[in-house]
Design an enzyme around this catalytic site. Sequence first.
Site, PDB file in Angstrom:
ATOM      1  N   GLU A   1       7.842   1.069  11.952  1.00  0.00           N
ATOM      2  CA  GLU A   1       8.962   2.010  11.803  1.00  0.00           C
ATOM      3  C   GLU A   1       8.347   3.400  11.825  1.00  0.00           C
ATOM      4  O   GLU A   1       7.705   3.815  10.852  1.00  0.00           O
ATOM      5  CB  GLU A   1       9.689   1.777  10.471  1.00  0.00           C
ATOM      6  CG  GLU A   1      10.279   0.392  10.302  1.00  0.00           C
ATOM      7  CD  GLU A   1      11.558   0.195  11.094  1.00  0.00           C
ATOM      8  OE1 GLU A   1      12.007   1.150  11.764  1.00  0.00           O
ATOM      9  OE2 GLU A   1      12.093  -0.921  11.063  1.00  0.00           O
TER      10      GLU A   1
ATOM     11  N   CYS B   1      12.890  10.238   8.567  1.00  0.00           N
ATOM     12  CA  CYS B   1      12.554   9.772   9.927  1.00  0.00           C
ATOM     13  C   CYS B   1      13.741   9.948  10.853  1.00  0.00           C
ATOM     14  O   CYS B   1      13.578  10.222  12.034  1.00  0.00           O
ATOM     15  CB  CYS B   1      12.131   8.316   9.865  1.00  0.00           C
ATOM     16  SG  CYS B   1      13.325   7.283   9.011  1.00  0.00           S
TER      17      CYS B   1
ATOM     18  N   LYS C   1       0.879  -1.180   0.000  1.00  0.00           N
ATOM     19  CA  LYS C   1       0.000   0.000   0.000  1.00  0.00           C
ATOM     20  C   LYS C   1       0.914   1.227   0.000  1.00  0.00           C
ATOM     21  O   LYS C   1       1.454   1.623   1.022  1.00  0.00           O
ATOM     22  CB  LYS C   1      -0.859  -0.013   1.273  1.00  0.00           C
ATOM     23  CG  LYS C   1      -2.247   0.602   1.133  1.00  0.00           C
ATOM     24  CD  LYS C   1      -2.268   2.041   0.667  1.00  0.00           C
ATOM     25  CE  LYS C   1      -2.185   3.019   1.804  1.00  0.00           C
ATOM     26  NZ  LYS C   1      -1.973   4.414   1.352  1.00  0.00           N
TER      27      LYS C   1
ATOM     28  N   GLU D   1       8.066  15.796  16.361  1.00  0.00           N
ATOM     29  CA  GLU D   1       8.648  15.586  15.036  1.00  0.00           C
ATOM     30  C   GLU D   1       8.060  16.615  14.069  1.00  0.00           C
ATOM     31  O   GLU D   1       6.838  16.700  13.912  1.00  0.00           O
ATOM     32  CB  GLU D   1       8.337  14.175  14.541  1.00  0.00           C
ATOM     33  CG  GLU D   1       9.009  13.899  13.195  1.00  0.00           C
ATOM     34  CD  GLU D   1       8.659  12.538  12.612  1.00  0.00           C
ATOM     35  OE1 GLU D   1       7.469  12.202  12.550  1.00  0.00           O
ATOM     36  OE2 GLU D   1       9.592  11.835  12.183  1.00  0.00           O
TER      37      GLU D   1
HETATM   38  P1  NAD Z   1       1.436   8.367   7.657  1.00  0.00           P
HETATM   39  O1  NAD Z   1       1.420   7.634   8.952  1.00  0.00           O
HETATM   40  O2  NAD Z   1       0.468   9.471   7.466  1.00  0.00           O
HETATM   41  O3  NAD Z   1       1.179   7.364   6.438  1.00  0.00           O
HETATM   42  C1  NAD Z   1       2.002   6.244   6.207  1.00  0.00           C
HETATM   43  C2  NAD Z   1       1.225   5.221   5.410  1.00  0.00           C
HETATM   44  O4  NAD Z   1       0.165   4.721   6.221  1.00  0.00           O
HETATM   45  C3  NAD Z   1       0.555   5.772   4.139  1.00  0.00           C
HETATM   46  O5  NAD Z   1       0.616   4.799   3.120  1.00  0.00           O
HETATM   47  C4  NAD Z   1      -0.882   5.974   4.586  1.00  0.00           C
HETATM   48  O6  NAD Z   1      -1.814   5.938   3.539  1.00  0.00           O
HETATM   49  C5  NAD Z   1      -1.070   4.806   5.528  1.00  0.00           C
HETATM   50  N1  NAD Z   1      -2.145   4.961   6.516  1.00  0.00           N
HETATM   51  C6  NAD Z   1      -2.637   6.116   7.028  1.00  0.00           C
HETATM   52  N2  NAD Z   1      -3.637   5.842   7.901  1.00  0.00           N
HETATM   53  C7  NAD Z   1      -3.755   4.487   7.949  1.00  0.00           C
HETATM   54  C8  NAD Z   1      -4.586   3.589   8.680  1.00  0.00           C
HETATM   55  N3  NAD Z   1      -5.503   4.026   9.521  1.00  0.00           N
HETATM   56  N4  NAD Z   1      -4.415   2.272   8.501  1.00  0.00           N
HETATM   57  C9  NAD Z   1      -3.461   1.801   7.653  1.00  0.00           C
HETATM   58  N5  NAD Z   1      -2.661   2.596   6.919  1.00  0.00           N
HETATM   59  C10 NAD Z   1      -2.794   3.926   7.072  1.00  0.00           C
HETATM   60  O7  NAD Z   1       2.944   8.814   7.455  1.00  0.00           O
HETATM   61  P2  NAD Z   1       3.550   9.741   6.308  1.00  0.00           P
HETATM   62  O8  NAD Z   1       3.091  11.124   6.574  1.00  0.00           O
HETATM   63  O9  NAD Z   1       3.286   9.126   4.969  1.00  0.00           O
HETATM   64  O10 NAD Z   1       5.110   9.587   6.584  1.00  0.00           O
HETATM   65  C11 NAD Z   1       5.803  10.374   7.467  1.00  0.00           C
HETATM   66  C12 NAD Z   1       6.059   9.647   8.763  1.00  0.00           C
HETATM   67  O11 NAD Z   1       6.738   8.411   8.509  1.00  0.00           O
HETATM   68  C13 NAD Z   1       6.967  10.421   9.685  1.00  0.00           C
HETATM   69  O12 NAD Z   1       6.466  10.363  10.997  1.00  0.00           O
HETATM   70  C14 NAD Z   1       8.283   9.675   9.594  1.00  0.00           C
HETATM   71  O13 NAD Z   1       9.135   9.827  10.700  1.00  0.00           O
HETATM   72  C15 NAD Z   1       7.828   8.276   9.420  1.00  0.00           C
HETATM   73  N6  NAD Z   1       8.902   7.457   8.826  1.00  0.00           N
HETATM   74  C16 NAD Z   1       9.555   6.547   9.611  1.00  0.00           C
HETATM   75  C17 NAD Z   1      10.619   5.791   9.085  1.00  0.00           C
HETATM   76  C18 NAD Z   1      11.369   4.794   9.923  1.00  0.00           C
HETATM   77  O14 NAD Z   1      12.149   4.012   9.351  1.00  0.00           O
HETATM   78  N7  NAD Z   1      11.211   4.763  11.236  1.00  0.00           N
HETATM   79  C19 NAD Z   1      10.992   5.986   7.759  1.00  0.00           C
HETATM   80  C20 NAD Z   1      10.308   6.935   6.995  1.00  0.00           C
HETATM   81  C21 NAD Z   1       9.256   7.660   7.535  1.00  0.00           C
END
Ligand code: NAD
Length: 483
Positions: free
Chosen positions: A257, A291, A182, A387
């Site tokens: 993550e 991240c 996804k 963050e």
């Molecule tokens: P997000 O949590 O908004 O979305 C991430 C993914 O989850 C997207 O594909 C989104 O459509 C999906 N999603 C959203 N709501 C959902 C639900 N209820 N059920 C299932 N899936 C759902 O995050 P983002 O804004 O896309 O990314 C930024 C975040 O990701 C930041 O907090 C960043 O730190 C984190 N991140 C962490 C790592 C790591 O390795 N720890 C790496 C990259 C990004």
Amino acid sequence: MTTTLDLTTDLLLGDSFVAGTGGTFTSLNPATGATLAEVSAASAGDVDRAVDAATSALHGDWAAVPPSGKAALIHRLADLVERDASVLADLDSLDMGVPNGLAQMLFVPNLVATLRYYAGWADKINGEQIGNDGYFGRPTHAYTLRQPVGVIAAIVPWNAPLMILGWKLAPALACGNTVIIKPAEDASLSILHLARLVVEAGFPAGVVQVLPGQGSVTGAALVRHRGVHKVSFTGSTEVGREIQKVTADTFKRTTLELGGKSAQIVCEDADLDLVFPSIGMGVFANSGQTCAAGSRVFVHRSLYDAVLDGLGGAAGAQVLGDPFAPETTLGPLVSAKQRDRVLGYVQKGSAEGAKLVAGGKAFGDAGFFVEPTVFAGTNEMTIAREEIFGPVATVIPFASDEEALALANDTDYGLAGTIYTQDLARAHTMSAGLQAGAIGVNGWSPLMPQLPWGGLKSSGVGRECGYDGILANTESKTVTVVL
Ligand code: NAD
């Protein structure tokens, strides 16, 4: 940039590209705000169909492919990614705004390296024979099998789509799982192109499927589906927390993550020639949408003014603009929403008394750019606690190594950390004391398929990459034969 891009906007369901039954969503170019594409969205019904196809493949065609065959297919996919490297990098630059050089240098090569690393593991996944005390006086032959977890949902964020997907996809395939991907709404296009390469490589139907769509619909349907055995999620802490509650209902394996607020610690003996390029990269790379961004910069008091000036200078030297221009070092943020969120934090920083040293404003007439921003502040301020996911650093002084560690560990997060020092004993002692999943000494956040990656505290649960990636994608089964 590749002159004409033939975009894939449909779902890969089974082995066919089909329109989703969940409508469409719009993908924007964040550098201009212009519409790039209308992308098909998967409904809960599409998720049901994908899980059925993934389940059939898991027990059928994919189970029948021997380990060396799985390795060959993963290598074939890596070959095709290399062939289409510029298209894939261009798609990420268009869709989420990363400078094209960074996509070419890191995002795509990291995916290739991860695929090849785990292709190498596919025929080396072994259980072990275990000596034991016997069974009611009879000897036994006991051993473990390492078997696939099953159908895995790989839910990916927008900030480094291909690289992060690789950390989920490659070990899952090497271990014999099937994967439903996804992608994020703001960056689906490169992963949809990868879907074509999956088909071209010749994976059996249902082994890898791609379902773009809204998180609250497509993502949520995958997370609660009883036929999905594991969720491998990368994204925000907020969504990760909700996912873990839902997966608890079906006891799905869950790797999270999540976000970070990582520390970069500049010790009194740091080599400043090495610190300046690294520290700026640590916080501004990918416009801070990383991240592991080292957004809290702790500096020994003796170097504080020099580092503050140096980081302010590094911010001023960044070239913002068209992600495809070779001189560009910082692209836009991914969306207007993300830009406004980051600017909100900048305002909050000033309102709470942090001193603005560089940046602080939106940039340009079009697109979603924010100037790289440096504050002199404290660890209590909101800009140092939450963050931001934008190019904003808070520089904080300390007087001793103990104080540096206490400040760095005083956070809800624990993803990464960097220590700049020339003293080996200090490097190892502080690395052991810093509460984070991955530490870099004299270099910011090395990301390689061989090195485990993941966070402590609100930064997540579990590890990806390295041998940890094999353990996370297999179940151990104990077999005891009474002789
Ligand atoms: P997000 O949590 O908004 O979305 C991430 C993914 O989850 C997207 O594909 C989104 O459509 C999906 N999603 C959203 N709501 C959902 C639900 N209820 N059920 C299932 N899936 C759902 O995050 P983002 O804004 O896309 O990314 C930024 C975040 O990701 C930041 O907090 C960043 O730190 C984190 N991140 C962490 C790592 C790591 O390795 N720890 C790496 C990259 C990004």
